[in-house]
Design a protein around this motif. Structure first.
Motif, PDB file in Angstrom:
ATOM      1  N   ALA A  29       8.779  33.139  19.060  1.00 47.13           N
ATOM      2  CA  ALA A  29       8.668  33.614  17.679  1.00 47.13           C
ATOM      3  C   ALA A  29       8.756  35.138  17.613  1.00 47.13           C
ATOM      4  N   MET A  30       8.155  35.796  18.584  1.00 44.08           N
ATOM      5  CA  MET A  30       8.215  37.253  18.644  1.00 44.08           C
ATOM      6  C   MET A  30       9.651  37.734  18.840  1.00 44.08           C
ATOM      7  N   GLU A  90      12.358  36.155  18.018  1.00 43.97           N
ATOM      8  CA  GLU A  90      13.110  35.910  16.783  1.00 43.97           C
ATOM      9  C   GLU A  90      12.820  36.980  15.738  1.00 43.97           C
ATOM     10  N   ARG A  91      11.562  37.430  15.683  1.00 48.96           N
ATOM     11  CA  ARG A  91      11.216  38.499  14.742  1.00 48.96           C
ATOM     12  C   ARG A  91      11.944  39.791  15.099  1.00 48.96           C
ATOM     13  N   LEU A  92      11.976  40.106  16.383  1.00 50.09           N
ATOM     14  CA  LEU A  92      12.645  41.328  16.825  1.00 50.09           C
ATOM     15  C   LEU A  92      14.145  41.273  16.545  1.00 50.09           C
ATOM     16  N   GLY A 130      15.559  39.485  14.271  1.00 50.76           N
ATOM     17  CA  GLY A 130      15.768  39.477  12.833  1.00 50.76           C
ATOM     18  C   GLY A 130      15.527  40.816  12.175  1.00 50.76           C
ATOM     19  N   GLY A 131      14.750  41.668  12.898  1.00 52.19           N
ATOM     20  CA  GLY A 131      14.425  42.959  12.321  1.00 52.19           C
ATOM     21  C   GLY A 131      15.459  44.006  12.566  1.00 52.19           C
TER      22      GLY A 131
END
Length: 296
Positions: free
Chosen positions: A288-289, A291-293, A295-296
């Protein structure tokens, strides 16, 4: 079945300066940098132990004593953990039976072949394994065995000398040492008729690259004794092995698993992410981390 001398000794060349990871390796051996929560050298030692290796031989250099300390008993740490009710089982892989870990010093950096030769008195007249810790070999999920265990199983069948190989895309072969294959004995076992270091793509005899694990007969030490310097002005293990081909049985074991090149920064990061995402205790959170990175 033929009876071959068992593989009970393994040499770990760990004398390198780790300059590609400076400044992190200025005071800390590269082999102690962690992949998640275990140092790189721990993975290689665990792999050797799984294969039945009993004697660990570290070929070290200046500033590498911390590697031996890692496999010693830390009395103060363990006492404090007991007093605080902490679980000491996490330290179990770092324990070694007294006498099982031996170190020899490579005083001058003259290459991998020279590092192996430094262990000649301990190896004696027995066949032995070599594990390069930079090459992190990860077993397949669901009960797969480690690379050295697969090699020892193959050795028990055919004896002689063995190297681990992996198949890579043909266009990538020029970055590696490649085997010239002979008779195919099984899906994972191939006779080796030659070794070619970083061949041009059009001239590569195969797409099977040498991947940092070896089982060699003790005669290689005598060849290394008078081995002339090769590529890079160093004494190359590959040159000595090439001289053995044709005189002794020589096979390649295709590793069923994954390899990470932790000698490079990107390979080190890839290994850390891959192993973290594969763990039950943190895999989902790390994924999840990531994917956040992204996506950011």
């Amino acid at each position: 079945m033929n009876q071959h001398k068992p593989i009970k000794k393994a040499v770990f060349p760990v004398a390198g300066l780790g300059t590609r990871f400076l400044p992190a390796t200025k005071a800390i051996p590269k082999e102690l940098l962690p992949i998640v929560d275990r140092p790189l050298i721990q993975y290689a030692v665990d792999e050797a132990r799984e294969a039945g290796i009993e004697q660990i031989i570290f070929v070290t250099g200046r500033g590498k004593t911390a590697i031996v300390e890692h496999f010693d008993i830390a009395y103060e740490l363990e006492h404090t953990m007991r007093e605080r009710g902490k679980d000491l089982s996490v330290l179990e892989p770092t324990r070694a039976t007294p006498g099982d870990i031996i170190t020899v010093r490579q005083q001058v950096p003259l290459g991998l072949g020279h590092a192996i030769w430094c262990a000649r008195a301990i190896v004696g007249d027995e066949p032995f394994a070599i594990l390069l810790p930079d090459e992190l070999m990860v077993a397949q999920k669901g009960g797969g065995t480690g690379c050295m265990k697969q090699m020892v199983d193959a050795y028990n069948e055919v004896g002689g000398n063995l190297i681990s190989v992996l198949e890579v895309p043909q266009e990538a072969v020029s970055s590696y040492g490649v085997i010239a294959p002979g008779e195919v004995k099984s899906e994972t076992l191939t006779e080796v008729t030659g070794l070619v270091e970083k061949p041009p793509v059009a001239e590569a005899p195969s797409n099977k690259i040498v991947s940092g694990r070896y089982i060699l007969q003790p005669e290689v030490m005598r060849l290394l004794e008078d081995q002339e310097k090769g590529a890079g002005g160093e004494i190359q293990l590959t040159d000595a092995m090439a001289r053995m081909i044709g005189n002794q049985p020589f096979h390649a074991v295709t590793f069923a698993g994954r390899r990470f090149d932790c000698g490079s920064k990107t390979g080190f990061v890839e290994a850390t992410l891959a192993l973290a995402m594969g763990r039950e205790d943190m895999g989902a959170e790390v994924r999840a981390m990531a994917e956040r990175l992204l996506g950011g």
